[in-house]
Design a protein around this motif. Structure first.
Motif, PDB file in Angstrom:
ATOM      1  N   ASN A 127       0.827  -1.211   0.000  1.00  0.00           N
ATOM      2  CA  ASN A 127       0.000   0.000   0.000  1.00  0.00           C
ATOM      3  C   ASN A 127       0.861   1.261   0.000  1.00  0.00           C
ATOM      4  OD1 ASN A 127      -2.385  -1.440  -0.056  1.00  0.00           O
ATOM      5  ND2 ASN A 127      -2.525  -1.533   2.171  1.00  0.00           N
ATOM      6  N   ASP A 128       1.994   1.228   0.700  1.00  0.00           N
ATOM      7  CA  ASP A 128       2.922   2.364   0.674  1.00  0.00           C
ATOM      8  C   ASP A 128       3.478   2.585  -0.726  1.00  0.00           C
ATOM      9  OD1 ASP A 128       2.553   2.757   3.376  1.00  0.00           O
ATOM     10  OD2 ASP A 128       4.473   1.866   3.976  1.00  0.00           O
ATOM     11  N   ILE A 129       3.825   1.492  -1.406  1.00  0.00           N
ATOM     12  CA  ILE A 129       4.365   1.596  -2.769  1.00  0.00           C
ATOM     13  C   ILE A 129       3.320   2.171  -3.712  1.00  0.00           C
ATOM     14  CG2 ILE A 129       5.243   0.278  -4.733  1.00  0.00           C
ATOM     15  CD1 ILE A 129       6.374  -1.738  -2.674  1.00  0.00           C
ATOM     16  N   VAL A 130       2.075   1.687  -3.591  1.00  0.00           N
ATOM     17  CA  VAL A 130       0.996   2.134  -4.483  1.00  0.00           C
ATOM     18  C   VAL A 130       0.660   3.603  -4.239  1.00  0.00           C
ATOM     19  CG1 VAL A 130      -1.456   1.834  -5.013  1.00  0.00           C
ATOM     20  CG2 VAL A 130       0.022  -0.153  -4.821  1.00  0.00           C
ATOM     21  N   HIS A 135       8.047   6.324  -4.477  1.00  0.00           N
ATOM     22  CA  HIS A 135       8.601   5.228  -3.675  1.00  0.00           C
ATOM     23  C   HIS A 135       9.680   4.522  -4.489  1.00  0.00           C
ATOM     24  CE1 HIS A 135       8.842   1.554  -1.295  1.00  0.00           C
ATOM     25  NE2 HIS A 135       8.218   2.223  -0.330  1.00  0.00           N
ATOM     26  N   LYS A 136      10.730   4.052  -3.799  1.00  0.00           N
ATOM     27  CA  LYS A 136      11.843   3.413  -4.501  1.00  0.00           C
ATOM     28  C   LYS A 136      11.428   2.169  -5.267  1.00  0.00           C
ATOM     29  CE  LYS A 136      15.099   5.083  -1.098  1.00  0.00           C
ATOM     30  NZ  LYS A 136      15.926   4.770   0.054  1.00  0.00           N
ATOM     31  N   LEU A 137      10.370   1.511  -4.830  1.00  0.00           N
ATOM     32  CA  LEU A 137       9.925   0.285  -5.492  1.00  0.00           C
ATOM     33  C   LEU A 137       8.757   0.501  -6.447  1.00  0.00           C
ATOM     34  CD1 LEU A 137      10.104  -2.122  -2.422  1.00  0.00           C
ATOM     35  CD2 LEU A 137      11.810  -1.792  -4.219  1.00  0.00           C
ATOM     36  N   TYR A 175       0.279  -9.328  -4.694  1.00  0.00           N
ATOM     37  CA  TYR A 175      -0.484  -8.213  -4.121  1.00  0.00           C
ATOM     38  C   TYR A 175      -1.162  -7.368  -5.206  1.00  0.00           C
ATOM     39  CZ  TYR A 175       0.711  -9.236   0.623  1.00  0.00           C
ATOM     40  OH  TYR A 175       0.801  -9.859   1.833  1.00  0.00           O
ATOM     41  N   SER A 176      -0.603  -7.350  -6.421  1.00  0.00           N
ATOM     42  CA  SER A 176      -1.271  -6.654  -7.524  1.00  0.00           C
ATOM     43  C   SER A 176      -2.557  -7.361  -7.919  1.00  0.00           C
ATOM     44  CB  SER A 176      -0.342  -6.579  -8.741  1.00  0.00           C
ATOM     45  OG  SER A 176       0.788  -5.792  -8.459  1.00  0.00           O
ATOM     46  N   LEU A 177      -2.558  -8.678  -7.808  1.00  0.00           N
ATOM     47  CA  LEU A 177      -3.774  -9.436  -8.122  1.00  0.00           C
ATOM     48  C   LEU A 177      -4.868  -9.216  -7.092  1.00  0.00           C
ATOM     49  CD1 LEU A 177      -2.163 -12.793  -9.283  1.00  0.00           C
ATOM     50  CD2 LEU A 177      -3.458 -11.207 -10.704  1.00  0.00           C
TER      51      LEU A 177
END
Length: 179
Positions: A127-130, A135-137, A175-177
């Motif tokens: 959720n942090d990345i999204v 975000h670095k990732l 997690y994308s799914l």
């Protein structure tokens, strides 16, 4: 003549990664490191340290080892390896609360199971990345899905077709799914 395959592994930032992407070596290293700390926990218990301080010791010295970089392997961890990790926490809670079952010891200690904690940490990281484009990732995320019609599944990402289970169970894809 029998040919044996050699499996190479490398340790990167405390995570043992095999070239076949199985987590057996990493879990073995982590559980042996955490099991050595159980002796200290039992010595503290024998010295008469209160249960709340023993739980703090558990969380700071044992669980921190078991949860280190868990987002990398959580979604692709087989049940038997997950149980191997959980067994360390079960042993620790049996030392702290000798007459309680595992579930009641978790409640008394006020901590979740390792599986639930790993799932929560992984979900929080995703959720942090999204939510943060910088975000670095964020570059690892699949492209955003574009829907021209109302669909039953409101998937946010265009995830590629995964023919291999290992790819489907990787952190970003799994997690994308879900999202």
């Amino acid at each position: 003549m029998i040919a044996f395959e050699t499996v190479n592994s490398a340790k990167v930032l405390g995570v043992t990664i095999r070239d076949d992407f199985k987590w057996n070596d990493h879990i073995s290293n982590v559980t042996s490191k955490a099991a050595k700390r159980l002796y200290l926990l039992s010595q503290l218990k024998r010295a008469g340290i209160c249960a709340s301080d023993l739980v703090l010791f558990l969380c700071s010295t044992i669980k921190s080892v078991l949860e280190h970089a868990c987002q990398v392997f959580h979604s692709s961890l087989p049940c038997y390896l997950s149980e191997e990790l959980e067994s360390i926490q079960k042993r620790a809670l049996r030392i702290i609360f000798p007459y309680a079952s595992y579930n009641s010891a978790l409640k008394e200690a006020g901590i979740p199971s390792l599986y639930d904690r790993r799932a929560s940490l992984s979900s929080d990281l995703f959720n942090d990345i999204v939510s943060d484009i910088n975000h670095k990732l964020a570059g690892l995320l699949p492209p955003k899905a574009v829907h021209h019609r109302q669909l039953r599944s409101d998937r946010k990402f265009d995830v590629p077709v995964c023919k291999a289970d290992r790819l489907k169970k990787s952190f970003i894809v799994s997690y994308s799914l879900m999202k």
